[in-house]
Design an enzyme around this catalytic site. Structure first.
Site, mmCIF file in Angstrom:
data_model
loop_
_atom_site.group_PDB
_atom_site.id
_atom_site.type_symbol
_atom_site.label_atom_id
_atom_site.label_comp_id
_atom_site.label_asym_id
_atom_site.label_seq_id
_atom_site.Cartn_x
_atom_site.Cartn_y
_atom_site.Cartn_z
ATOM 1 N N GLU A 1 9.214 1.329 11.337
ATOM 2 C CA GLU A 1 10.290 2.319 11.224
ATOM 3 C C GLU A 1 9.590 3.660 11.192
ATOM 4 O O GLU A 1 8.906 3.999 10.223
ATOM 5 C CB GLU A 1 11.122 2.068 9.971
ATOM 6 C CG GLU A 1 12.430 2.853 9.959
ATOM 7 C CD GLU A 1 12.315 4.174 9.229
ATOM 8 O OE1 GLU A 1 12.226 5.224 9.925
ATOM 9 O OE2 GLU A 1 12.295 4.185 7.993
ATOM 10 N N CYS B 1 13.449 10.750 7.634
ATOM 11 C CA CYS B 1 13.241 10.528 9.062
ATOM 12 C C CYS B 1 14.540 10.582 9.859
ATOM 13 O O CYS B 1 14.501 10.805 11.068
ATOM 14 C CB CYS B 1 12.526 9.191 9.293
ATOM 15 S SG CYS B 1 13.203 7.849 8.338
ATOM 16 N N GLU C 1 9.205 16.226 15.408
ATOM 17 C CA GLU C 1 9.673 16.009 14.046
ATOM 18 C C GLU C 1 8.920 16.932 13.095
ATOM 19 O O GLU C 1 7.697 16.908 13.024
ATOM 20 C CB GLU C 1 9.466 14.552 13.635
ATOM 21 C CG GLU C 1 10.025 14.245 12.258
ATOM 22 C CD GLU C 1 9.861 12.788 11.855
ATOM 23 O OE1 GLU C 1 10.809 12.217 11.301
ATOM 24 O OE2 GLU C 1 8.776 12.227 12.119
ATOM 25 N N LYS D 1 0.873 -1.175 0.000
ATOM 26 C CA LYS D 1 0.000 0.000 0.000
ATOM 27 C C LYS D 1 0.908 1.222 0.000
ATOM 28 O O LYS D 1 1.424 1.642 1.026
ATOM 29 C CB LYS D 1 -0.902 -0.007 1.238
ATOM 30 C CG LYS D 1 -2.255 0.721 1.041
ATOM 31 C CD LYS D 1 -2.160 2.193 0.725
ATOM 32 C CE LYS D 1 -1.868 3.007 1.969
ATOM 33 N NZ LYS D 1 -1.828 4.493 1.647
#
Length: 500
Positions: free
Chosen positions: A267, A301, A398, A191
């Site tokens: 992750e 990331c 973040e 996906k």
């Protein structure tokens, strides 16, 4: 095919979009509902194509195809040598089509065309080759049993895997997930992120062209709240591998636990410290620090978004950063002179700008940038805040954009404590010529990847993943293969043993 907009030295032609439907059981098909959604070019905010919108019914069909391919199809039963041959052909086809795929990722994700073509795609093809080479090296162990028994373990494919991949690295994330799962003998449903569906569909047809049997790789485009949620909660999926935000990672775990208790690998996000000690050459390390936050417009990331500089070189380092940013070009990702393209979509663009406003309100000093570009598209200036405090929002959360928080420190002990004062633990950079400091800090930082005097040092053989809220289990390396395998123990009494 339309001519490229930009100042390319060669007249590259932007390709026509070939694949817009779901890929299920080896065929491109419309969604059951017939619904579609728009994928938008972040360079100009225009519609690239309309993509089939998969939902629960489409996930059911894809899972059914993958289950049949695993339970009764040839892929798990092929010799490892034959799986390797097909995977190597897949890698070759990726390289042969690198220019077209790079264009898809540049249009869909705002990624720089030339680096994607020359670096990202070849590196991703190497991941497939790495796992192709590992396919015939999957084996268990002989056990030293404490009784009169023969014991050994088998490593077997875990089954049907659901891969949910993010939008920031559509190519590398697709192949990083698919490669080891193929080598293990699994079948799968991918996906892709709704923002970047184009290259995933392209890879699906390349895999079929290489000889991957129908039903082994299925791609269902759609939204996380519908197609993604249905995949995570499906009772006939044996594992979920997810890369994305920590917030969504929690939802993935919850759905997996409430269904068939399928294992999950995650992750997730990061707020990685980039630590610079005062014994380094500022002229050499400052460019590394700048790329550490601005690479891929900060949409990575492991971005070194918290820059800690020791006080002895703080002013000199900051001045160097300010000088370098002046030469940083934000522009069309097809223009080879551009260093930075647009953010992936309007939502991410507005998110980054909102964090910049938070930084200004909280009292951080704006060194450079801080604004959107006055042009069509989702372009943001490289933004550097200095004199940032650890409790500021821009230092804790973040941002996933070209925004750097710069902080000053005095001692090794201080910076270790501050670097670890975060919910994340994905990566860290340690810049020093002192071996004792390098060893001390790298062993003390609670993160899955530590880069000493380098950054973004990815390699197919180097496991990659996080501590704490940055997730668990690993991609890449042999650990990235083993998470798609399960251990079966076999014990047999030795002849004339008392067990008989």
């Amino acid at each position: 095919m339309a001519e490229m907009n930009g100042n390319s030295e060669t007249q590259f032609q932007i390709p026509k979009i070939k694949f817009t439907k779901l890929f299920i059981n080896g065929e491109f098909v419309d969604s059951v509902s017939g619904n579609t959604f728009e994928t938008i070019d972040p360079r100009n905010e225009e519609v690239i194509a309309r993509i089939s919108e998969g939902d629960k019914e489409d996930i059911d069909l894809a899972v059914k195809a993958a289950r049949e391919a695993f339970d009764n199809g040839p892929w798990p039963r092929l010799s490892a040598a034959e799986r390797r041959r097909i995977m190597l052909k897949f890698a070759d086809l990726i390289i042969e089509n690198a220019e077209e795929i790079a264009a898809l990722d540049a249009m869909d994700a705002g990624k720089l065309f030339v680096p994607v073509k020359n670096m990202d795609i070849p590196a991703a093809a190497e991941i497939i080759r790495y796992y192709a080479g590992a396919a015939d090296k999957i084996h268990g162990t002989t056990l030293k049993m404490s009784r009169e028994m023969q014991g050994y373990t088998l490593l077997e494919p875990i089954g049907v895997v659901g891969h949910i991949i993010p939008w920031n690295f559509p190519t590398q994330m697709f192949l990083m997930k698919v490669g080891p799962a193929l080598a293990a003998g699994c079948t799968m449903i991918v996906k892709p992120a709704e923002q970047t569906p184009l290259s995933a569909l392209y890879y699906a047809q390349l895999a079929k062209q290489a000889g991957v049997p129908d039903g082994v790789i299925n791609v269902v485009t759609g939204f996380g709240s519908t197609a993604g949620a249905a995949l995570c909660s499906h009772m006939d999926v044996d594992k979920i591998s997810f890369t994305g935000s920590t917030e969504v990672g929690r939802l993935v775990m919850q759905a997996a636990a409430l269904s068939n208790l399928k294992p999950v690998s995650l992750e997730l996000g990061g707020k990685s410290p980039f630590i610079v000690f005062d014994d380094v050459d500022v002229d050499k390390v400052a460019p590394l620090a700048l790329v550490g936050i601005l690479f891929n417009k900060g949409e990575i990331c492991v971005a070194g978004s918290r820059l800690f500089i020791q006080e002895g070189i703080y002013d000199k380092f900051v001045k160097k950063l300010e000088q370098m940013v002046k030469t940083w070009v934000v522009g069309d990702p097809f223009d080879p002179n551009s260093h930075q393209g647009p953010q992936v979509d309007k939502k991410q663009y507005e998110r980054v700008l909102s964090y910049i406003e938070h930084g200004k309100r909280e009292g951080a000093k704006l060194l450079t940038g801080g604004n959107a570009l006055d042009r069509k598209g989702y372009f943001i200036e490289p933004t550097i805040f200095i004199d940032v405090e650890d409790d500021m929002k821009i230092a804790k959360e973040e941002i996933f954009g070209p925004v750097l928080a710069v902080m000053k420190f005095k001692t090794v002990e201080e910076v270790i404590k501050r670097a670890n004062c975060t919910n994340y633990g994905l990566a860290a950079g340690v810049m020093t010529n002192n071996l004792n400091i390098a060893n001390t800090v790298s062993r003390s930082i609670r993160a899955g990847v530590i880069w000493i005097n380098c950054y973004f040092a990815f390699d197919p053989d180097c496991p990659y993943g996080g501590y704490k809220c940055s997730g668990f289990e690993r991609d890449l390396g042999m650990e990235g293969l083993h998470k798609y395998l399960q251990v079966k123990s076999v014990a047999t009494p030795i002849y004339n043993s008392p067990w008989l």
